[in-house]
Design a protein around this motif. Structure first.
Motif, PDB file in Angstrom:
ATOM      1  N   GLN A   1     -29.465 -16.261 -12.637  1.00 39.69           N
ATOM      2  CA  GLN A   1     -30.630 -16.956 -12.099  1.00 39.69           C
ATOM      3  C   GLN A   1     -30.278 -18.283 -11.434  1.00 39.69           C
ATOM      4  N   PHE A   2     -31.181 -18.744 -10.592  1.00 43.44           N
ATOM      5  CA  PHE A   2     -31.128 -20.120 -10.091  1.00 43.44           C
ATOM      6  C   PHE A   2     -32.521 -20.723 -10.250  1.00 43.44           C
ATOM      7  N   TYR A   3     -32.594 -22.047 -10.163  1.00 43.33           N
ATOM      8  CA  TYR A   3     -33.888 -22.710 -10.318  1.00 43.33           C
ATOM      9  C   TYR A   3     -34.561 -22.813  -8.956  1.00 43.33           C
ATOM     10  N   ASP A   4     -35.742 -22.228  -8.857  1.00 37.72           N
ATOM     11  CA  ASP A   4     -36.515 -22.229  -7.617  1.00 37.72           C
ATOM     12  C   ASP A   4     -37.499 -23.396  -7.661  1.00 37.72           C
ATOM     13  N   GLU A   5     -37.257 -24.396  -6.817  1.00 32.84           N
ATOM     14  CA  GLU A   5     -38.103 -25.597  -6.842  1.00 32.84           C
ATOM     15  C   GLU A   5     -39.528 -25.303  -6.397  1.00 32.84           C
ATOM     16  N   ALA A   6     -39.677 -24.376  -5.467  1.00 35.68           N
ATOM     17  CA  ALA A   6     -41.020 -24.045  -4.977  1.00 35.68           C
ATOM     18  C   ALA A   6     -41.840 -23.370  -6.073  1.00 35.68           C
ATOM     19  N   LYS A   7     -41.197 -22.496  -6.829  1.00 36.00           N
ATOM     20  CA  LYS A   7     -41.885 -21.776  -7.900  1.00 36.00           C
ATOM     21  C   LYS A   7     -41.863 -22.532  -9.226  1.00 36.00           C
ATOM     22  N   LYS A   8     -41.093 -23.607  -9.265  1.00 34.57           N
ATOM     23  CA  LYS A   8     -40.950 -24.423 -10.477  1.00 34.57           C
ATOM     24  C   LYS A   8     -40.522 -23.561 -11.677  1.00 34.57           C
ATOM     25  N   GLY A   9     -39.531 -22.729 -11.408  1.00 34.78           N
ATOM     26  CA  GLY A   9     -39.054 -21.871 -12.475  1.00 34.78           C
ATOM     27  C   GLY A   9     -37.771 -21.170 -12.095  1.00 34.78           C
ATOM     28  N   TRP A  10     -37.230 -20.443 -13.060  1.00 31.04           N
ATOM     29  CA  TRP A  10     -35.974 -19.729 -12.853  1.00 31.04           C
ATOM     30  C   TRP A  10     -36.240 -18.371 -12.213  1.00 31.04           C
ATOM     31  N   VAL A  11     -35.358 -17.996 -11.276  1.00 26.26           N
ATOM     32  CA  VAL A  11     -35.554 -16.787 -10.490  1.00 26.26           C
ATOM     33  C   VAL A  11     -34.278 -15.954 -10.499  1.00 26.26           C
ATOM     34  N   LEU A  12     -34.444 -14.653 -10.694  1.00 24.54           N
ATOM     35  CA  LEU A  12     -33.345 -13.709 -10.507  1.00 24.54           C
ATOM     36  C   LEU A  12     -33.689 -12.881  -9.286  1.00 24.54           C
ATOM     37  N   GLU A  13     -32.997 -13.138  -8.193  1.00 26.52           N
ATOM     38  CA  GLU A  13     -33.238 -12.365  -6.976  1.00 26.52           C
ATOM     39  C   GLU A  13     -32.462 -11.055  -7.034  1.00 26.52           C
ATOM     40  N   PRO A  14     -33.107  -9.942  -6.763  1.00 30.97           N
ATOM     41  CA  PRO A  14     -32.396  -8.662  -6.766  1.00 30.97           C
ATOM     42  C   PRO A  14     -31.251  -8.663  -5.758  1.00 30.97           C
ATOM     43  N   GLY A  15     -30.186  -7.996  -6.114  1.00 32.53           N
ATOM     44  CA  GLY A  15     -29.061  -7.900  -5.196  1.00 32.53           C
ATOM     45  C   GLY A  15     -27.755  -7.671  -5.920  1.00 32.53           C
ATOM     46  N   LYS A  16     -26.648  -7.820  -5.184  1.00 34.93           N
ATOM     47  CA  LYS A  16     -25.325  -7.594  -5.747  1.00 34.93           C
ATOM     48  C   LYS A  16     -24.716  -8.895  -6.256  1.00 34.93           C
ATOM     49  N   PHE A  17     -24.068  -8.770  -7.398  1.00 34.48           N
ATOM     50  CA  PHE A  17     -23.369  -9.905  -7.999  1.00 34.48           C
ATOM     51  C   PHE A  17     -21.940  -9.486  -8.320  1.00 34.48           C
ATOM     52  N   GLN A  18     -20.992 -10.352  -7.995  1.00 26.05           N
ATOM     53  CA  GLN A  18     -19.614 -10.122  -8.401  1.00 26.05           C
ATOM     54  C   GLN A  18     -19.365 -10.751  -9.763  1.00 26.05           C
ATOM     55  N   ILE A  19     -18.676 -10.025 -10.607  1.00 21.89           N
ATOM     56  CA  ILE A  19     -18.258 -10.524 -11.913  1.00 21.89           C
ATOM     57  C   ILE A  19     -16.759 -10.778 -11.828  1.00 21.89           C
ATOM     58  N   LEU A  20     -16.354 -12.031 -11.989  1.00 17.93           N
ATOM     59  CA  LEU A  20     -14.976 -12.443 -11.776  1.00 17.93           C
ATOM     60  C   LEU A  20     -14.370 -12.928 -13.081  1.00 17.93           C
ATOM     61  N   ALA A  21     -13.301 -12.288 -13.514  1.00 16.20           N
ATOM     62  CA  ALA A  21     -12.601 -12.688 -14.736  1.00 16.20           C
ATOM     63  C   ALA A  21     -11.306 -13.371 -14.345  1.00 16.20           C
ATOM     64  N   GLY A  22     -11.098 -14.585 -14.853  1.00 19.12           N
ATOM     65  CA  GLY A  22      -9.924 -15.310 -14.432  1.00 19.12           C
ATOM     66  C   GLY A  22      -9.347 -16.214 -15.492  1.00 19.12           C
ATOM     67  N   SER A  23      -8.160 -16.742 -15.179  1.00 22.79           N
ATOM     68  CA  SER A  23      -7.474 -17.700 -16.033  1.00 22.79           C
ATOM     69  C   SER A  23      -7.842 -19.127 -15.644  1.00 22.79           C
ATOM     70  N   SER A  24      -8.513 -19.278 -14.504  1.00 24.51           N
ATOM     71  CA  SER A  24      -9.091 -20.549 -14.060  1.00 24.51           C
ATOM     72  C   SER A  24     -10.087 -20.215 -12.968  1.00 24.51           C
ATOM     73  N   SER A  25     -10.762 -21.220 -12.442  1.00 25.88           N
ATOM     74  CA  SER A  25     -11.728 -20.955 -11.375  1.00 25.88           C
ATOM     75  C   SER A  25     -11.027 -20.495 -10.096  1.00 25.88           C
ATOM     76  N   LYS A  26      -9.743 -20.826  -9.968  1.00 26.59           N
ATOM     77  CA  LYS A  26      -8.986 -20.417  -8.777  1.00 26.59           C
ATOM     78  C   LYS A  26      -8.119 -19.180  -9.020  1.00 26.59           C
ATOM     79  N   ASP A  27      -7.870 -18.862 -10.268  1.00 24.63           N
ATOM     80  CA  ASP A  27      -6.954 -17.772 -10.615  1.00 24.63           C
ATOM     81  C   ASP A  27      -7.752 -16.595 -11.168  1.00 24.63           C
ATOM     82  N   ILE A  28      -8.327 -15.808 -10.279  1.00 26.39           N
ATOM     83  CA  ILE A  28      -9.139 -14.663 -10.672  1.00 26.39           C
ATOM     84  C   ILE A  28      -8.241 -13.439 -10.801  1.00 26.39           C
TER      85      ILE A  28
END
Length: 743
Positions: free
Chosen positions: A708-735
């Protein structure tokens, strides 16, 4: 003279008897400490509300003057009690990484033989372990020792986000990332409160710099507030069950945080349902009516210049409140609500009626906890050519260079000072572990003084020592360096921000000369965050980040350097190549507009790695980075969608020659969004301990809020339908592994 709490024997009311019975009969859930029982309830976010009737009846027995006496300080570290009803003063103590050695009623050392406490690694070091179980152990030590010294509230943890690397109190805080901060804070709080002592999460909110901290007005988007700066506070309350929270010095959107209608009434006590008490930072109450109406429950503070002749009744929540109530300008029910919250915390920490179990002070077990945390906190940043670990059999001489090798850090930093019974310095740890077969010499190389000039004689001495040694261990970096903290010029201290990211005391000049004299130099950095390494990073083979590692820090450091402990720490904060690369300085505003003292968080949600990854700015060392003496393989990533949640399975294998621990970090990337989102965001992690050749399958669940992200217009948390990548790593740069899921 040790301050003693008023006697509990003076129970002058049948109401209190009923209250005591209610307290004792409700305590049926057993944990490692019987006093944790009342704290284990999640009613009211950690507050067991079954005592409300007794509390209300007790309030009805109080005079207005007695009520008002409870809502402000009556000494440096205590708020008022009601002796005739057996209600003691509430004793608070600084000490996010060790119980501060103050007397209890003033700032002087206790000097009664019970002022020595365990000096744990500071907050950023705890976060570098990425091990919530150690967060709980950390809190247990604090809670036990606070109880042993007669404290009711430990003023910690600090969970403010590391917005700028210059912030003087970053060493007390946990991370630049709200998820990591939340997980470590929840463990810490539960550990403290398992001992029957209240944790006080601080500094609520947006207290992200020390310079001008009592003047700045922070302006940020609602999205930045919700996605970055509030999650750790929310988790502390709704998951950790923190019994108290401290209001910050700064303003937020034009109103002081300690009595901010939006932050305290609307969000904290409204949205989150917080039933505990709000304590002001010392001297942070600025307006009586705002404090009365906007949720400040206790006003604390001490004017050091007026001690000991302070009239605490003249506090803003003192005699003035009595006058306002008697004149009809303020309803007494507002004061009752503040007292009610105080009594709830007293009830849950067995301050009234029930007998507390004893605490323990600086025991061997506590010192062992300090060492374990220090070991897991140390981060191996660089290790070219496997210079580390050092081999005793092949190394005959070691030159230890740098004033931080012998400097004790426990009594530095401001309000988080700790007086331990001992502190193992890096030099002591190295000398002891190296043994008689290795000749260890020492040269300070630099002086911790107000002057920033290089001492050429000390540099020459250090270069000579480096040339004659097989290996060099340079111990430098930051120091709490109380050169003049309240007027600037201090490093890693309350009340002042760092003037730059350059190492102080001309250490760059010293280190450059040492590296030229002996390329086999290991650089050990002490301190609360990143430094500018541009002048010498290309010439050094090995860099170790040790933070402020506590009383057993020298032991832990030596064990890592000599390979008895395999380093497993990971950076909880990005290390930029230079200050200008940090988002608060590249995009935002710091330290604030000179005329209005406004600080606009123009970088918005792009703090730390969120900025570096999204804006393609290369950090020196990335968030989550940390090397090991072994290697790890990732395989068989599997995703199993469960409604709006995703279960992630991953196999991790130790593919190297020695036992070690890997922190598997799970990031989520939204492939397409109606708003600009970070390149990826940390949403889960797991620390896995593996023997050589051993494999383990870990399972992590990404709940709906991970997407989710916070939608300021809706004043609440929103989950927009779509594709999400799941990244497993040893750091934010080392996926190391990735998958995709459609929600």
């Amino acid at each position: 003279m040790t301050y003693k709490r008023p006697s509990f024997r003076v129970l002058c009311s049948l109401v209190l008897v009923a209250f005591t019975v209610a307290c004792s009969t409700s305590e049926k859930v057993q944990t490692s400490d019987p006093q944790a029982s009342a704290l284990s309830s999640n009613e009211g976010n950690g507050i067991n509300m079954s005592h409300e009737a007794q509390i209300n009846e007790l309030i009805s027995k109080m005079t207005l003057e007695e009520k008002v006496n409870m809502i402000h300080g009556v000494s440096s570290f205590t708020s008022g009690g009601v002796p005739r009803l057996g209600i003691p003063e509430m004793v608070m103590s600084d000490g996010p990484h060790g119980v501060r050695p103050e007397h209890g009623r003033d700032w002087a050392l206790d000097n009664a033989g019970n002022d020595s406490s365990t000096y744990l690694p500071t907050g950023v070091g705890l976060a570098a372990t990425w091990n919530p179980e150690l967060g709980y152990a950390f809190g247990e030590v604090l809670g036990s020792e606070a109880k042993a010294r007669g404290k009711d509230i430990i003023l910690g943890p600090g969970v403010n986000i590391m917005r700028t690397p210059l912030n003087g109190r970053n060493f007390e805080y946990l991370s630049e990332d709200p998820y990591l901060t939340s997980r470590m804070a929840v463990g810490y709080i539960k550990g403290v409160q398992s001992q029957g002592v209240a944790a006080c999460v601080k500094h609520y909110a947006a207290n992200n710099q020390e310079i001008k901290r009592a003047k700045v007005n922070v302006e940020m988007s609602e999205r930045a507030l919700r996605e970055l700066y509030l999650p750790a506070f929310k988790a502390a309350i709704t998951e950790g069950g923190a019994l108290s929270i401290m209001g910050a010095y700064n303003k937020f959107r034009g109103q002081y945080c300690t009595h901010n209608q939006y932050l305290i009434n609307d969000i904290l006590k409204g949205e989150w349902g917080f039933k505990g008490l709000v304590v002001s930072d010392w001297g942070a109450v600025m307006n009586t009516m705002e404090a009365i109406n906007n949720g400040t429950d206790i006003e604390m503070g001490t004017d050091l210049l007026q001690m000991p002749n302070i009239n605490y009744n003249k506090f803003l929540l003192g005699d003035t409140v009595i006058t306002l109530v008697k004149s009809g300008q303020v309803k007494e029910a507002l004061i009752d609500e503040k007292v009610r919250r105080i009594l709830r915390v007293m009830s849950h920490t067995n301050m009234i009626g029930a007998k507390r179990t004893p605490g323990a002070l600086s025991t061997k077990a506590h010192q062992e906890t300090a060492r374990r945390i220090a070991e897991e906190a140390i981060v191996l940043l660089k290790n070219d050519g496997n210079l580390l670990p050092l081999q005793k059999t092949g190394v005959k001489s070691i030159a230890v260079i740098g004033a931080n090798a012998t400097r004790k850090q426990a009594m530095g930093g401001g309000s988080s000072q700790v007086l331990p019974p001992y502190e193992v310095t890096p030099l002591q740890g190295i000398q002891k572990l190296a043994g008689a077969g290795v000749n260890v010499t020492f040269a300070p190389g630099f002086e911790v003084t107000r002057a920033e000039k290089a001492n050429q004689a000390l540099i020459d001495e250090a270069v000579k020592a480096a040339k004659s040694a097989d290996r060099v261990i340079f111990v430098g970096g930051w120091t709490h360096g109380y050169t003049d903290a309240w007027n600037g010029g201090a490093y890693d201290a309350e009340g002042a921000d760092k003037p730059s990211l350059k190492m102080p005391f001309a250490q760059d000049q010293l280190l450059t000369a040492v590296l030229k004299a002996n390329p086999n130099t290991v650089v050990v950095l002490i301190g609360g965050g990143p430094i500018d390494m541009s002048q010498w990073i290309g010439q050094t083979k090995a860099v170790v980040q040790a933070w402020y590692p506590g009383m057993e820090g020298g032991t832990a450091l030596a064990k890592v350097l000599f390979g008895e402990t395999n380093p497993s720490g990971k950076l909880p904060v990005s290390f930029p190549k230079r200050l200008q690369d940090s988002p608060a300085h590249a995009l935002g505003q710091y330290p604030g507009d000179k005329d209005t003292v406004n600080v606009e968080y123009k970088e918005d949600i792009f703090v730390g790695y969120r900025y570096f990854d999204t804006y393609k700015v290369e950090p020196l060392f990335s968030f989550g980075h940390g090397l090991s003496y072994t290697t790890f393989g990732y395989s068989d990533l599997k995703l199993n969608r469960q409604g709006d949640a995703v279960q992630v399975q991953l196999q991790v294998k130790n593919t190297g020659p020695v036992a070690g621990a890997e922190v598997v970090q799970l990031y989520v990337k939204d492939e397409q969004s109606s708003v600009k989102r970070p390149e990826k965001e940390l949403k889960a992690f797991s620390k896995v301990f593996l023997k050589p050749g051993e494999s383990k399958t870990i399972t992590l669940t990404l709940a709906k809020d991970a997407f989710q992200f916070y939608d300021e217009a809706k004043k609440g948390w929103v989950l927009e339908p779509g594709k999400f990548q799941i990244l497993a790593g040893s750091s934010s740069k080392d996926i190391r592994a990735r998958g995709e899921v459609t929600l």
